[in-house]
Motif scaffolding. Sequence first.
Motif, mmCIF file in Angstrom:
data_model
loop_
_atom_site.group_PDB
_atom_site.id
_atom_site.type_symbol
_atom_site.label_atom_id
_atom_site.label_comp_id
_atom_site.label_asym_id
_atom_site.label_seq_id
_atom_site.Cartn_x
_atom_site.Cartn_y
_atom_site.Cartn_z
ATOM 1 N N MET A 62 0.828 -1.500 -0.236
ATOM 2 C CA MET A 62 -0.009 -0.023 -0.477
ATOM 3 C C MET A 62 0.820 1.337 -0.124
ATOM 4 O O MET A 62 0.461 2.296 0.082
ATOM 5 N N ARG A 63 2.090 1.526 0.142
ATOM 6 C CA ARG A 63 2.740 2.557 0.181
ATOM 7 C C ARG A 63 2.376 3.510 -0.611
ATOM 8 O O ARG A 63 2.197 4.765 -0.470
ATOM 9 N N VAL A 67 -1.302 10.047 -2.022
ATOM 10 C CA VAL A 67 -2.450 10.977 -1.171
ATOM 11 C C VAL A 67 -2.037 11.558 0.170
ATOM 12 O O VAL A 67 -3.271 11.903 0.680
ATOM 13 N N GLY A 68 -0.829 11.600 0.479
ATOM 14 C CA GLY A 68 -0.407 11.900 1.550
ATOM 15 C C GLY A 68 -1.378 11.322 2.917
ATOM 16 O O GLY A 68 -1.359 12.122 3.852
ATOM 17 N N ARG A 69 -1.714 9.400 2.692
ATOM 18 C CA ARG A 69 -1.792 8.952 4.008
ATOM 19 C C ARG A 69 -0.919 8.284 4.480
ATOM 20 O O ARG A 69 -1.338 6.848 5.206
ATOM 21 N N PHE A 70 0.583 7.823 3.966
ATOM 22 C CA PHE A 70 1.110 6.197 4.431
ATOM 23 C C PHE A 70 1.366 7.031 6.042
ATOM 24 O O PHE A 70 2.419 7.674 6.340
ATOM 25 N N ASP A 71 0.678 5.965 6.779
ATOM 26 C CA ASP A 71 1.145 5.737 8.155
ATOM 27 C C ASP A 71 1.258 4.805 8.752
ATOM 28 O O ASP A 71 0.206 4.442 8.577
ATOM 29 N N PRO A 72 2.225 3.687 8.811
ATOM 30 C CA PRO A 72 3.064 2.458 9.635
ATOM 31 C C PRO A 72 1.963 2.182 10.115
ATOM 32 O O PRO A 72 1.445 1.026 10.686
#
Length: 155
Positions: A34-35, A41-46
């Motif tokens: 998903m990275r 969309v500026g939503r990568f957050d582990p």
Amino acid sequence: MPPSASSFDRPDLRLAPAGDGDFEALLSLRLAAMRESLERVGRFDPQRARERLSRGYQPAHTRHILRRGELVGFVVVVPREDGWLIDHLYIHPSAQGEGIGSWVLSQVLADADAAHKPVSVTALKHSDANRFYQRHGFELQAEGEWDWYYLRAAR
């Protein structure tokens, strides 16, 4: 019972049950898969990814996707009163573009058809997954802030 392990002309692939101890490996796979879409969309957050997966991690409904015995993805299909929900379907980037997702989805949909169940799925807006699900007969039902919600009617 979703999904079964039939060959669908891909003897190199099989589905295998997941277990309680598989969470970290599946989280790592989800993050890799998903990275790019989430960064777009500026939503990568582990941490958010960990929380989302841990909220719904149900080994009984989770299947490893194995190619020649190697873990390349996983699928989570949750039976509900009104049909089945594909809660997660991820293929590792190194295995994407090889038809593995289509192979998995064809099994899920064949099992759903045999049970006369509709199948729903959510996809991140602007993700390649939207075209993938539409190609497989899913129709857009609703739009959220970050996601699109699809349904494939029972057959």
